[in-house]
Write a protein that holds these residues in place. Structure first.
Motif, PDB file in Angstrom:
ATOM      1  N   PRO A   4      -7.562   9.820  -0.910  1.00 52.38           N
ATOM      2  CA  PRO A   4      -7.400   9.963   0.642  1.00 52.38           C
ATOM      3  C   PRO A   4      -7.873   9.154   1.575  1.00 52.38           C
ATOM      4  O   PRO A   4      -9.390   9.308   1.980  1.00 52.38           O
ATOM      5  CB  PRO A   4      -8.171  11.455   0.584  1.00 52.38           C
ATOM      6  N   SER A   5      -7.451   8.386   2.110  1.00 52.48           N
ATOM      7  CA  SER A   5      -7.825   7.347   3.060  1.00 52.48           C
ATOM      8  C   SER A   5      -7.524   7.257   4.433  1.00 52.48           C
ATOM      9  O   SER A   5      -7.449   6.429   5.297  1.00 52.48           O
ATOM     10  CB  SER A   5      -7.815   5.727   2.283  1.00 52.48           C
ATOM     11  N   ALA A   6      -6.981   8.436   4.936  1.00 44.09           N
ATOM     12  CA  ALA A   6      -6.700   8.698   6.322  1.00 44.09           C
ATOM     13  C   ALA A   6      -7.219   9.772   7.032  1.00 44.09           C
ATOM     14  O   ALA A   6      -7.576  10.936   5.977  1.00 44.09           O
ATOM     15  CB  ALA A   6      -4.967   8.715   6.419  1.00 44.09           C
ATOM     16  N   ASP A   7      -7.098   9.934   8.179  1.00 45.06           N
ATOM     17  CA  ASP A   7      -7.632  11.585   8.612  1.00 45.06           C
ATOM     18  C   ASP A   7      -6.992  12.481   8.546  1.00 45.06           C
ATOM     19  O   ASP A   7      -5.692  12.520   8.274  1.00 45.06           O
ATOM     20  CB  ASP A   7      -7.992  11.014  10.199  1.00 45.06           C
ATOM     21  N   LYS A   8      -7.497  13.596   8.421  1.00 47.50           N
ATOM     22  CA  LYS A   8      -6.777  14.830   8.333  1.00 47.50           C
ATOM     23  C   LYS A   8      -6.095  15.332   9.593  1.00 47.50           C
ATOM     24  O   LYS A   8      -6.489  14.686  10.726  1.00 47.50           O
ATOM     25  CB  LYS A   8      -7.627  16.023   7.982  1.00 47.50           C
ATOM     26  N   THR A   9      -4.985  16.182   9.476  1.00 48.78           N
ATOM     27  CA  THR A   9      -4.298  16.566  10.866  1.00 48.78           C
ATOM     28  C   THR A   9      -5.340  17.444  11.384  1.00 48.78           C
ATOM     29  O   THR A   9      -5.689  18.612  10.718  1.00 48.78           O
ATOM     30  CB  THR A   9      -3.209  17.147  10.357  1.00 48.78           C
ATOM     31  N   PRO A  10      -5.572  17.256  12.651  1.00 49.61           N
ATOM     32  CA  PRO A  10      -6.705  18.027  13.310  1.00 49.61           C
ATOM     33  C   PRO A  10      -6.208  19.512  13.520  1.00 49.61           C
ATOM     34  O   PRO A  10      -5.061  19.625  13.960  1.00 49.61           O
ATOM     35  CB  PRO A  10      -7.038  17.194  14.468  1.00 49.61           C
ATOM     36  N   HIS A  11      -7.205  20.378  13.708  1.00 44.19           N
ATOM     37  CA  HIS A  11      -7.035  21.631  14.431  1.00 44.19           C
ATOM     38  C   HIS A  11      -6.768  21.602  15.760  1.00 44.19           C
ATOM     39  O   HIS A  11      -7.097  20.550  16.460  1.00 44.19           O
ATOM     40  CB  HIS A  11      -7.925  22.558  14.069  1.00 44.19           C
ATOM     41  N   SER A  33      -1.336  10.997   7.217  1.00 46.02           N
ATOM     42  CA  SER A  33      -0.536  10.107   7.133  1.00 46.02           C
ATOM     43  C   SER A  33      -0.587   8.907   5.977  1.00 46.02           C
ATOM     44  O   SER A  33      -1.736   8.620   5.503  1.00 46.02           O
ATOM     45  CB  SER A  33      -0.431   9.546   8.349  1.00 46.02           C
ATOM     46  N   SER A  34       0.622   8.779   5.420  1.00 45.70           N
ATOM     47  CA  SER A  34       0.728   7.908   4.063  1.00 45.70           C
ATOM     48  C   SER A  34       1.201   6.570   4.664  1.00 45.70           C
ATOM     49  O   SER A  34       1.555   5.524   3.707  1.00 45.70           O
ATOM     50  CB  SER A  34       1.323   8.281   3.008  1.00 45.70           C
ATOM     51  N   GLY A  35       1.371   6.174   6.000  1.00 45.69           N
ATOM     52  CA  GLY A  35       1.915   5.180   6.437  1.00 45.69           C
ATOM     53  C   GLY A  35       3.484   4.971   6.679  1.00 45.69           C
ATOM     54  O   GLY A  35       4.201   4.077   6.787  1.00 45.69           O
ATOM     55  N   SER A  36       4.076   6.392   6.344  1.00 42.95           N
ATOM     56  CA  SER A  36       5.368   6.378   6.644  1.00 42.95           C
ATOM     57  C   SER A  36       5.756   7.970   7.292  1.00 42.95           C
ATOM     58  O   SER A  36       4.810   8.363   7.775  1.00 42.95           O
ATOM     59  CB  SER A  36       6.153   6.444   5.268  1.00 42.95           C
ATOM     60  N   ALA A  37       6.938   8.311   7.587  1.00 39.05           N
ATOM     61  CA  ALA A  37       7.209   9.575   8.375  1.00 39.05           C
ATOM     62  C   ALA A  37       6.633  10.745   7.292  1.00 39.05           C
ATOM     63  O   ALA A  37       6.115  11.589   7.968  1.00 39.05           O
ATOM     64  CB  ALA A  37       8.698   9.782   8.281  1.00 39.05           C
ATOM     65  N   ALA A  38       6.644  10.645   6.146  1.00 45.25           N
ATOM     66  CA  ALA A  38       6.239  11.812   5.262  1.00 45.25           C
ATOM     67  C   ALA A  38       4.551  11.522   5.220  1.00 45.25           C
ATOM     68  O   ALA A  38       3.920  10.576   5.414  1.00 45.25           O
ATOM     69  CB  ALA A  38       6.736  11.655   3.923  1.00 45.25           C
ATOM     70  N   LYS A  39       3.813  12.735   4.794  1.00 44.10           N
ATOM     71  CA  LYS A  39       2.447  12.748   4.827  1.00 44.10           C
ATOM     72  C   LYS A  39       2.183  13.219   3.405  1.00 44.10           C
ATOM     73  O   LYS A  39       3.046  13.907   2.602  1.00 44.10           O
ATOM     74  CB  LYS A  39       1.765  13.788   6.076  1.00 44.10           C
ATOM     75  N   ARG A  40       0.900  12.649   2.949  1.00 40.10           N
ATOM     76  CA  ARG A  40       0.361  13.060   1.652  1.00 40.10           C
ATOM     77  C   ARG A  40      -0.696  13.773   1.600  1.00 40.10           C
ATOM     78  O   ARG A  40      -1.495  13.828   2.520  1.00 40.10           O
ATOM     79  CB  ARG A  40      -0.073  11.773   0.765  1.00 40.10           C
ATOM     80  N   ARG A  41      -0.827  15.049   0.718  1.00 43.85           N
ATOM     81  CA  ARG A  41      -1.829  15.785   0.603  1.00 43.85           C
ATOM     82  C   ARG A  41      -2.543  15.305  -0.610  1.00 43.85           C
ATOM     83  O   ARG A  41      -1.887  15.212  -1.673  1.00 43.85           O
ATOM     84  CB  ARG A  41      -1.334  17.147   0.314  1.00 43.85           C
ATOM     85  N   THR A  42      -3.764  15.258  -0.639  1.00 44.89           N
ATOM     86  CA  THR A  42      -4.652  14.718  -1.645  1.00 44.89           C
ATOM     87  C   THR A  42      -5.685  15.813  -1.893  1.00 44.89           C
ATOM     88  O   THR A  42      -6.448  16.073  -0.859  1.00 44.89           O
ATOM     89  CB  THR A  42      -5.425  13.295  -1.419  1.00 44.89           C
ATOM     90  N   VAL A  43      -5.759  16.428  -3.135  1.00 41.27           N
ATOM     91  CA  VAL A  43      -6.951  17.261  -3.403  1.00 41.27           C
ATOM     92  C   VAL A  43      -7.821  16.498  -4.483  1.00 41.27           C
ATOM     93  O   VAL A  43      -7.242  16.037  -5.359  1.00 41.27           O
ATOM     94  CB  VAL A  43      -6.360  18.524  -4.346  1.00 41.27           C
ATOM     95  N   SER A  44      -9.256  16.685  -3.912  1.00 40.97           N
ATOM     96  CA  SER A  44     -10.118  15.925  -4.875  1.00 40.97           C
ATOM     97  C   SER A  44     -10.920  17.050  -5.308  1.00 40.97           C
ATOM     98  O   SER A  44     -11.807  17.874  -4.743  1.00 40.97           O
ATOM     99  CB  SER A  44     -10.852  14.880  -4.150  1.00 40.97           C
ATOM    100  N   VAL A  45     -11.131  16.823  -6.921  1.00 37.56           N
ATOM    101  CA  VAL A  45     -12.405  17.817  -7.316  1.00 37.56           C
ATOM    102  C   VAL A  45     -13.302  16.919  -7.951  1.00 37.56           C
ATOM    103  O   VAL A  45     -12.951  15.979  -8.576  1.00 37.56           O
ATOM    104  CB  VAL A  45     -11.858  18.802  -8.457  1.00 37.56           C
ATOM    105  N   VAL A  46     -14.746  17.072  -7.419  1.00 43.88           N
ATOM    106  CA  VAL A  46     -15.791  16.349  -7.969  1.00 43.88           C
ATOM    107  C   VAL A  46     -16.725  17.245  -8.601  1.00 43.88           C
ATOM    108  O   VAL A  46     -17.183  18.227  -7.836  1.00 43.88           O
ATOM    109  CB  VAL A  46     -16.208  15.478  -6.751  1.00 43.88           C
ATOM    110  N   PHE A  47     -17.275  16.842  -9.637  1.00 43.18           N
ATOM    111  CA  PHE A  47     -18.130  17.497 -10.456  1.00 43.18           C
ATOM    112  C   PHE A  47     -19.226  16.821 -11.104  1.00 43.18           C
ATOM    113  O   PHE A  47     -18.949  15.671 -11.448  1.00 43.18           O
ATOM    114  CB  PHE A  47     -17.699  18.662 -11.211  1.00 43.18           C
ATOM    115  N   ARG A  48     -20.348  17.330 -11.211  1.00 39.53           N
ATOM    116  CA  ARG A  48     -21.634  16.659 -12.165  1.00 39.53           C
ATOM    117  C   ARG A  48     -21.785  17.495 -13.207  1.00 39.53           C
ATOM    118  O   ARG A  48     -22.008  18.585 -13.092  1.00 39.53           O
ATOM    119  CB  ARG A  48     -22.828  16.329 -11.155  1.00 39.53           C
ATOM    120  N   THR A  49     -21.946  16.834 -14.509  1.00 33.52           N
ATOM    121  CA  THR A  49     -22.623  17.356 -15.445  1.00 33.52           C
ATOM    122  C   THR A  49     -23.686  16.674 -16.099  1.00 33.52           C
ATOM    123  O   THR A  49     -23.555  15.337 -16.649  1.00 33.52           O
ATOM    124  CB  THR A  49     -21.473  17.730 -16.524  1.00 33.52           C
TER     125      THR A  49
END
Length: 290
Positions: free
Chosen positions: A183-190, A232-248
């Motif tokens: 996810p390297s672009a800004d989120k769609t703001p409220h 935005s992904s650089g085109s008309a369509a936008k990308r949703r990216t979900v990241s899950v980060v965990f430590r063990t």
């Protein structure tokens, strides 16, 4: 299924019987030295996700001819300087309705300070990623029905200025997307009201629904969070990216799962993407415990 990490009973502090020397802490080990990490090496990650899971995460791959399908499911290993310290793998597949991208990053953290344990050092690495994600306050996140954590009350969402890169660093608004799916672009703001008016922010239809906002997770590893970026992904369509980060212990794992619809009017489903990303993260966490 290949395991991500090999468990060892040895100490990460160097001694005369350890030929590798790669994890030797500075100075001479003493009885007061911090304990070593639970994990000592990493294994090749592309084989850590079974084909059935990959076909579910990458529906476009199932529509490919057998030879191309096998190539897509094989994945591409990340180039790293030391595969005992960091490994990764990425997959992608296109379908008529959307393209999907999956990235796994695994870092085994070693502390070279005898007074700091490997696990504590890994917590520092994880904390930087959590800080960069700029999660909304817990009171602003409604409970996810799939979570076993206690419910909280509060607002339906909170603004976040941007996503994070593979190193966990914040990315400025409007930045170009990373081809790996990060996810390297800004989120769609409220749509927020003016300060002091007493009105609450109006969530966009592209925001995660109540209970699915970026948040801490209590059922994964020693510490974990989920982030959800619609950008935005650089085109008309936008990308949703979900990241899950965990430590063990002394290992930090990142699962990044993205969907980019073919049509700009289509908004990827937060719930589906989060469930799949969290499901894969749990599989990887279970492998660490084997």
């Amino acid at each position: 299924m290949a395991l991500f990490v090999t468990l060892v009973a040895g100490c990460t502090s160097g001694d005369g019987g350890d030929d590798s020397g790669i994890d030797a802490k500075a100075g001479t080990p003493t009885a007061s030295s911090a304990p070593p990490g639970k994990y000592r090496t990493l294994r090749e990650p592309c084989g850590s996700v079974d084909r059935a899971t990959l076909r579910d995460l990458l529906p476009g791959a199932a529509q490919l001819p057998e030879e191309q399908q096998q190539k897509a499911l094989k994945g591409t290993a990340a180039v790293t300087y030391d595969t005992d310290r960091r490994v990764g793998c990425s997959w992608s597949a296109d379908a008529p309705s959307a393209s999907h991208h999956l990235v796994i990053d695994v870092e085994r953290v070693v502390s070279y300070d005898p007074s700091v344990s490997d696990a504590d050092k890994a917590q520092e690495v994880y904390a930087k990623k959590e800080d960069a994600a700029a999660l909304p306050p817990p009171a602003a996140v409604s409970q996810d029905p799939s979570d076993e954590a206690s419910s909280t009350e509060g607002a339906e969402g909170a603004d976040k200025p941007g996503g994070t890169d593979d190193a966990g660093e914040p990315v400025a608004s409007g930045a170009a997307p990373d081809p790996s799916g990060s996810p390297s672009a800004d989120k769609t703001p409220h749509t927020a009201s003016a300060p002091g008016t007493g009105a609450t922010s109006t969530p966009s239809e592209s925001d995660p629904p109540p209970g699915l906002q970026p948040r801490l997770l209590e059922d994964l590893g020693d510490a974990a969070f989920v982030d959800d970026v619609y950008a935005s992904s650089g085109s008309a369509a936008k990308r949703r990216t979900v990241s899950v980060v965990f430590r063990t212990s002394n290992v930090v794992v990142t699962v990044r799962y993205a969907e980019q619809p073919t049509y700009p009017t289509t908004v990827p489903d937060s719930k589906e993407l989060q469930e799949k990303a969290r499901g894969l993260a749990r599989q990887l966490a279970d492998q660490l415990d084997e």
